[in-house]
Design a protein around this motif. Sequence first.
Motif, mmCIF file in Angstrom:
data_model
loop_
_atom_site.group_PDB
_atom_site.id
_atom_site.type_symbol
_atom_site.label_atom_id
_atom_site.label_comp_id
_atom_site.label_asym_id
_atom_site.label_seq_id
_atom_site.Cartn_x
_atom_site.Cartn_y
_atom_site.Cartn_z
ATOM 1 N N SER A 1 51.950 79.699 -40.358
ATOM 2 C CA SER A 1 52.084 81.158 -40.291
ATOM 3 C C SER A 1 50.796 81.781 -39.770
ATOM 4 C CB SER A 1 52.374 81.711 -41.690
ATOM 5 O OG SER A 1 51.220 81.540 -42.503
ATOM 6 N N ALA A 2 50.838 83.068 -39.481
ATOM 7 C CA ALA A 2 49.635 83.775 -39.013
ATOM 8 C C ALA A 2 48.553 83.724 -40.079
ATOM 9 C CB ALA A 2 49.985 85.219 -38.667
ATOM 10 N N GLU A 3 48.974 83.588 -41.347
ATOM 11 C CA GLU A 3 47.988 83.501 -42.440
ATOM 12 C C GLU A 3 47.397 82.103 -42.539
ATOM 13 O OE1 GLU A 3 51.305 84.690 -43.145
ATOM 14 O OE2 GLU A 3 50.569 86.704 -42.655
ATOM 15 N N GLY A 4 47.879 81.186 -41.711
ATOM 16 C CA GLY A 4 47.337 79.832 -41.730
ATOM 17 C C GLY A 4 47.957 78.915 -42.763
ATOM 18 N N ARG A 5 49.115 79.311 -43.301
ATOM 19 C CA ARG A 5 49.783 78.450 -44.281
ATOM 20 C C ARG A 5 50.914 77.676 -43.612
ATOM 21 N NH1 ARG A 5 46.864 78.472 -48.671
ATOM 22 N NH2 ARG A 5 48.042 76.544 -48.808
ATOM 23 N N ILE A 6 51.193 76.481 -44.170
ATOM 24 C CA ILE A 6 52.285 75.657 -43.644
ATOM 25 C C ILE A 6 53.626 76.318 -43.981
ATOM 26 C CG2 ILE A 6 53.386 73.358 -43.710
ATOM 27 C CD1 ILE A 6 50.448 73.453 -42.639
ATOM 28 N N THR A 7 54.530 76.327 -43.009
ATOM 29 C CA THR A 7 55.862 76.897 -43.223
ATOM 30 C C THR A 7 56.925 75.832 -42.913
ATOM 31 O OG1 THR A 7 55.892 77.646 -40.930
ATOM 32 C CG2 THR A 7 55.198 79.250 -42.585
ATOM 33 N N THR A 8 58.144 76.033 -43.437
ATOM 34 C CA THR A 8 59.271 75.200 -42.987
ATOM 35 C C THR A 8 60.393 76.107 -42.500
ATOM 36 O OG1 THR A 8 60.352 75.037 -45.155
ATOM 37 C CG2 THR A 8 58.726 73.328 -44.604
ATOM 38 N N LEU A 9 61.314 75.489 -41.719
ATOM 39 C CA LEU A 9 62.285 76.263 -40.948
ATOM 40 C C LEU A 9 63.659 76.380 -41.587
ATOM 41 C CD1 LEU A 9 61.583 74.531 -37.522
ATOM 42 C CD2 LEU A 9 60.606 76.671 -38.341
ATOM 43 N N GLY A 10 63.862 75.803 -42.768
ATOM 44 C CA GLY A 10 65.213 75.760 -43.319
ATOM 45 C C GLY A 10 65.816 74.395 -43.059
ATOM 46 N N ARG A 11 66.726 73.972 -43.959
ATOM 47 C CA ARG A 11 67.249 72.608 -43.891
ATOM 48 C C ARG A 11 67.889 72.306 -42.541
ATOM 49 N NH1 ARG A 11 67.368 69.854 -48.577
ATOM 50 N NH2 ARG A 11 67.209 68.139 -47.102
ATOM 51 N N GLY A 12 67.631 71.100 -42.065
ATOM 52 C CA GLY A 12 68.148 70.711 -40.759
ATOM 53 C C GLY A 12 67.298 71.238 -39.622
ATOM 54 N N GLY A 13 66.133 71.796 -39.955
ATOM 55 C CA GLY A 13 65.313 72.515 -38.982
ATOM 56 C C GLY A 13 64.712 71.682 -37.853
ATOM 57 N N SER A 14 64.684 70.370 -38.021
ATOM 58 C CA SER A 14 64.094 69.550 -36.945
ATOM 59 C C SER A 14 64.884 69.664 -35.640
ATOM 60 C CB SER A 14 64.039 68.086 -37.357
ATOM 61 O OG SER A 14 63.221 67.946 -38.475
ATOM 62 N N ASP A 15 66.182 69.890 -35.733
ATOM 63 C CA ASP A 15 66.966 70.102 -34.505
ATOM 64 C C ASP A 15 66.408 71.301 -33.746
ATOM 65 O OD1 ASP A 15 68.728 68.092 -35.245
ATOM 66 O OD2 ASP A 15 70.169 69.470 -36.158
ATOM 67 N N THR A 16 66.087 72.338 -34.493
ATOM 68 C CA THR A 16 65.575 73.555 -33.869
ATOM 69 C C THR A 16 64.170 73.324 -33.313
ATOM 70 O OG1 THR A 16 66.954 74.803 -35.387
ATOM 71 C CG2 THR A 16 65.269 76.041 -34.244
ATOM 72 N N THR A 17 63.362 72.548 -34.032
ATOM 73 C CA THR A 17 62.046 72.187 -33.486
ATOM 74 C C THR A 17 62.216 71.514 -32.125
ATOM 75 O OG1 THR A 17 61.240 71.745 -35.740
ATOM 76 C CG2 THR A 17 59.903 70.910 -33.912
ATOM 77 N N ALA A 18 63.160 70.578 -32.046
ATOM 78 C CA ALA A 18 63.369 69.828 -30.809
ATOM 79 C C ALA A 18 63.737 70.765 -29.659
ATOM 80 C CB ALA A 18 64.455 68.775 -31.011
ATOM 81 N N VAL A 19 64.673 71.674 -29.921
ATOM 82 C CA VAL A 19 65.109 72.585 -28.851
ATOM 83 C C VAL A 19 63.963 73.519 -28.452
ATOM 84 C CG1 VAL A 19 66.693 74.446 -28.260
ATOM 85 C CG2 VAL A 19 67.529 72.452 -29.518
#
Length: 418
Positions: free
Chosen positions: A141-159
């Motif tokens: 995040s802009a605050e420098g903290r680790i975030t996650t994208l919601g379950r199954g999110g790696s598909d979205t990372t790939a795209v």
Amino acid sequence: MPLLVMKFGGTSVADLARIRNAAQKVRAEVERGYDVIVIVSAMSGKTNELVGWVNETSPLYDAREYDAVVSSGENVTAGLMALTLQEMDIPARSWQGWQVPIQTTSAHGAARFVDIPRTNLDAKFAEGFKVAVIAGFQGVSAEGRITTLGRGGSDTTAVAFAAAFEAERCDIYTDVDGIYTTDPRITSKARKLDKISFEEMLELASLGAKVLQTRSVELAMRYKVRLRVLSSFDDTDETSGTLVCDEDEIMESKVVSGVAYSREEAKLTLVTVEDRPGIAAAIFGPLSDAGVNVDMIVQNISEKDQSSDRPVTDMTFSCPVDQVARARKALEAARDAGQISYEMLEVDEDAAKVSVVGIGMRSHAGVAARMFRALAEEGVNIKVIATSEIKISVLIDRKYMELAVQALHDAFELDKAG
Ligand code: ASP
Ligand code: MG
């Protein structure tokens, strides 16, 4: 250098042997002349375990720490994948989200991409590295903290990486060998599709064909990222799997491409609600605030209330079965607050939704008639109907769901290639 994105889901990296198997698929593409960005999920079951640990430690957890914990599964597989590739003499480096950096919003647990700057990875490829392995599902995040994208999110990372790096294609390796005309567990006549349009895939994904995260398909459609779904357990080549692409790439398509279903649906009817301007907003506003995903809606014709002579109607809608309790509570609260009035709430928890999907429907008439005839011939009663430009859905008794899917698959001859 032409660039490819290859994403491996949890079952494809479930143990060291499978990571080696996946790495061999990466090596094959490097040998074909590609630079490759590999996106990895956590080993299958890992994210669930991590989520369980968080809940056990702190039921009302701090979402920032939830993300710190559940993002870690992907860090492990990214490092192991880079090591495995190095053992094969392929210059590879792993990257956690913050190192890229994958910039996201600060909505912890459901973050969205803000930007993926290319500078760091481009510099690494320029040094001669052939593969960048990225931990999926996470960002910073802009605050420098680790975030996650919601379950199954790696598909979205790939795209997102495929779009940012203008990849030739985004290959999603999973445990099924493509997208089928319907669930092969329901009919053995289900056929693997060579190609399917983004729009059709979006309808199928949101209807419960859980191969791809819906957001990843939305993103692919927006940036025209060609997506291929294929199995990491098969010998694969250029023609394997199903290509999810722009409809312009699909020369000939059938009127209907697939039959989707959603098994756990409920039908709720508010009996005798006032028929006045604002009533739909007064009913569906509180439901939406309560997080109920209302799907189909039907408002019956209005009639005069016997005692008051004011117009009244019945309002029917569907939602997932596990949201019925929440829906009931929201409606009762709205009634107690005097925002709505109704005589009764009828709940049918034994429903299922079956839908036919196809871009061909835009230019062909008669699809609905054919669908209803096929269901009628099987004696399946339709409770609610909803349509969109490329989809017709019906709500039916759950016990007839399999029968309906099979009948529709036959009626539209989906076992035969288009
Ligand atoms: N590991 C994460 C999950 O199970 C993300 C993913 O695999 O796509 O939700
Ligand atoms: Mg997945």
